[in-house]
Each structure stands twice: as C-alpha cells, then as structure tokens.
Design a protein around this motif. Structure first.
Motif, PDB file in Angstrom:
ATOM      1  N   MET A   1      38.532  40.376  55.805  1.00  0.00           N
ATOM      2  CA  MET A   1      38.036  40.160  54.108  1.00  0.00           C
ATOM      3  C   MET A   1      38.830  41.439  53.155  1.00  0.00           C
ATOM      4  SD  MET A   1      35.168  38.070  53.672  1.00  0.00           S
ATOM      5  CE  MET A   1      33.981  38.298  52.889  1.00  0.00           C
ATOM      6  N   TYR A   2      38.599  40.792  52.232  1.00  0.00           N
ATOM      7  CA  TYR A   2      39.253  41.524  50.880  1.00  0.00           C
ATOM      8  C   TYR A   2      38.098  41.718  50.305  1.00  0.00           C
ATOM      9  CZ  TYR A   2      42.800  38.662  51.960  1.00  0.00           C
ATOM     10  OH  TYR A   2      43.721  37.885  52.873  1.00  0.00           O
ATOM     11  N   SER A   3      38.185  43.328  49.911  1.00  0.00           N
ATOM     12  CA  SER A   3      37.087  44.296  49.131  1.00  0.00           C
ATOM     13  C   SER A   3      37.012  43.172  47.074  1.00  0.00           C
ATOM     14  CB  SER A   3      37.070  45.450  48.550  1.00  0.00           C
ATOM     15  OG  SER A   3      38.680  45.594  47.799  1.00  0.00           O
ATOM     16  N   ARG A   4      36.233  43.404  46.712  1.00  0.00           N
ATOM     17  CA  ARG A   4      36.088  42.923  45.486  1.00  0.00           C
ATOM     18  C   ARG A   4      37.322  43.331  44.413  1.00  0.00           C
ATOM     19  NH1 ARG A   4      30.385  42.130  41.805  1.00  0.00           N
ATOM     20  NH2 ARG A   4      29.613  41.456  43.841  1.00  0.00           N
ATOM     21  N   THR A   5      37.475  45.007  44.393  1.00  0.00           N
ATOM     22  CA  THR A   5      38.857  45.298  43.582  1.00  0.00           C
ATOM     23  C   THR A   5      39.936  44.810  43.762  1.00  0.00           C
ATOM     24  OG1 THR A   5      37.107  47.493  43.617  1.00  0.00           O
ATOM     25  CG2 THR A   5      39.640  47.360  43.039  1.00  0.00           C
ATOM     26  N   GLU A   6      40.230  44.570  45.637  1.00  0.00           N
ATOM     27  CA  GLU A   6      41.665  44.027  45.885  1.00  0.00           C
ATOM     28  C   GLU A   6      41.743  42.557  45.190  1.00  0.00           C
ATOM     29  OE1 GLU A   6      43.761  43.634  49.923  1.00  0.00           O
ATOM     30  OE2 GLU A   6      41.454  43.797  50.297  1.00  0.00           O
ATOM     31  N   THR A   7      40.902  41.902  45.995  1.00  0.00           N
ATOM     32  CA  THR A   7      40.984  40.454  45.606  1.00  0.00           C
ATOM     33  C   THR A   7      40.885  40.068  43.936  1.00  0.00           C
ATOM     34  OG1 THR A   7      39.096  39.874  46.803  1.00  0.00           O
ATOM     35  CG2 THR A   7      39.283  38.222  44.670  1.00  0.00           C
ATOM     36  N   ALA A   8      40.603  41.087  42.424  1.00  0.00           N
ATOM     37  CA  ALA A   8      40.973  41.319  41.412  1.00  0.00           C
ATOM     38  C   ALA A   8      42.025  41.882  41.108  1.00  0.00           C
ATOM     39  CB  ALA A   8      39.748  42.128  41.062  1.00  0.00           C
ATOM     40  N   LYS A   9      42.634  42.377  42.181  1.00  0.00           N
ATOM     41  CA  LYS A   9      44.241  43.009  41.063  1.00  0.00           C
ATOM     42  C   LYS A   9      45.089  41.760  41.818  1.00  0.00           C
ATOM     43  CE  LYS A   9      46.822  46.494  40.794  1.00  0.00           C
ATOM     44  NZ  LYS A   9      47.645  46.139  40.234  1.00  0.00           N
ATOM     45  N   THR A  10      44.659  41.363  42.958  1.00  0.00           N
ATOM     46  CA  THR A  10      45.511  40.765  43.472  1.00  0.00           C
ATOM     47  C   THR A  10      45.607  38.982  42.607  1.00  0.00           C
ATOM     48  OG1 THR A  10      45.507  41.020  45.902  1.00  0.00           O
ATOM     49  CG2 THR A  10      45.910  38.807  45.261  1.00  0.00           C
ATOM     50  N   ARG A  11      44.453  38.591  42.769  1.00  0.00           N
ATOM     51  CA  ARG A  11      44.208  38.115  41.314  1.00  0.00           C
ATOM     52  C   ARG A  11      45.182  38.231  40.027  1.00  0.00           C
ATOM     53  NH1 ARG A  11      40.581  33.546  42.468  1.00  0.00           N
ATOM     54  NH2 ARG A  11      39.035  34.617  44.324  1.00  0.00           N
ATOM     55  N   GLU A  12      45.477  38.955  39.452  1.00  0.00           N
ATOM     56  CA  GLU A  12      45.439  39.842  38.150  1.00  0.00           C
ATOM     57  C   GLU A  12      46.964  39.609  38.306  1.00  0.00           C
ATOM     58  OE1 GLU A  12      45.974  43.880  35.602  1.00  0.00           O
ATOM     59  OE2 GLU A  12      44.028  43.378  36.756  1.00  0.00           O
ATOM     60  N   ASP A  13      47.080  40.607  39.796  1.00  0.00           N
ATOM     61  CA  ASP A  13      48.431  40.153  39.691  1.00  0.00           C
ATOM     62  C   ASP A  13      49.757  38.791  40.265  1.00  0.00           C
ATOM     63  OD1 ASP A  13      48.753  42.923  40.178  1.00  0.00           O
ATOM     64  OD2 ASP A  13      48.596  42.892  42.453  1.00  0.00           O
ATOM     65  N   PHE A  14      48.709  38.170  40.378  1.00  0.00           N
ATOM     66  CA  PHE A  14      49.498  36.946  40.707  1.00  0.00           C
ATOM     67  C   PHE A  14      49.571  36.086  39.112  1.00  0.00           C
ATOM     68  CE2 PHE A  14      48.529  32.170  40.091  1.00  0.00           C
ATOM     69  CZ  PHE A  14      49.694  31.360  41.347  1.00  0.00           C
TER      70      PHE A  14
END
Length: 152
Positions: A1-14
């Motif tokens: 499971m991914y944290s909300r912060t990690e998910t947001a950062k990964t999306r932003e990076d992509f």
C-alpha cells in the motif's frame, strides 16, 4: 500500500517525466504545446490522460453541464468518427452520459490499457508508449475538426 504523499509524489514525477519526454514534440501546427495539460480551446471539451495503479487511459471528455448540449457535442464528434479512427489507427470506446469518479455526468471517447501501474517505474515506458502516439494523433485530428466546434 502506498501513502497518499508517496502516491502524489510518484504521479507528479511521472507527469514531469512525460512532459520532458514530449517537450521537443511540436503540435500538428508546429507550435510548442503542454501535452500533459492539452488545451483544446473549446470550453467543456478536454483531452484527458490518466495513469492509475491498474490502467492508463486517454480520451476526449465532454463536460458541459447541460446534458442536451453535451449530447450535441457528442453527436458532432460522431460525425467525425471515421476521421478520428483513421488518425488514431484504432477504434476507441464511445460513451454518452457516463458518470465520472465524482458522479458528474460526462460523455467520453477513450482508449484504456489495463495491466500497467503508474506506481511502478518499470511500467513508465509502456505508459508513455501508450500515451504519446495517441495524444499526437488527437492533436492532428483536433487541428482538422476544431472549427466545427467553434460555432457552438
């Protein structure tokens, strides 16, 4: 499971990587374009790219709040269906008056690819390879038919 912060950062990076990858690609008119936030120039008609944990999609969204006008826009796109299919080299899914994730009524023309995950960087090349030719083809298609929507 991914944290909300990690998910947001990964999306932003992509989307940053996607934008950098697409930056040298001009529009069909030879202009610079922000591909990940493509502006159609017509209110309530958007080109939407989504990359999620289990799919990637690209499409045209018609978000006019008046469902009759939304249907009129959709029918106008149907008039150009053969041209769109020829430009894309594939058939897309057409859906009049669907509901988006927020329960809002929209109409959409889209292509979905399942089995890819934006959270897995190993999938990024496959996601980019899915999105790139389709957004370029949408731009070429839109360059030809946009005048038909400017009179609404």
């Amino acid at each position: 499971m991914y944290s909300r912060t990690e998910t947001a950062k990964t999306r932003e990076d992509f989307w940053t990587v996607f934008g950098q990858y697409m930056k040298p690609v001009p529009s069909s008119e030879g202009l610079r374009v922000n591909w990940q936030n493509y502006k159609t120039g017509i209110k309530k008609i958007n080109f939407r790219m989504k990359a999620e944990k289990d799919f990637v999609s690209i499409g045209i969204e018609i978000t006019h709040p008046d469902e009759d006008l939304q249907q009129l826009y959709f029918e106008q796109f149907q008039e150009f269906r053969k041209l769109l299919t020829a430009e894309l080299g594939e058939e897309w899914d057409w859906e009049l008056h669907a509901q988006d994730a927020f329960g809002k009524v929209i109409s959409q023309i889209q292509k979905v690819k399942k089995g890819v995950n934006i959270m897995d960087q190993k999938d990024w090349p496959e996601i980019i390879s899915f999105l790139k030719p389709r957004i370029i083809a949408l731009d070429a298609f839109w360059g030809n038919i946009k005048p038909a929507f400017e009179d609404f």
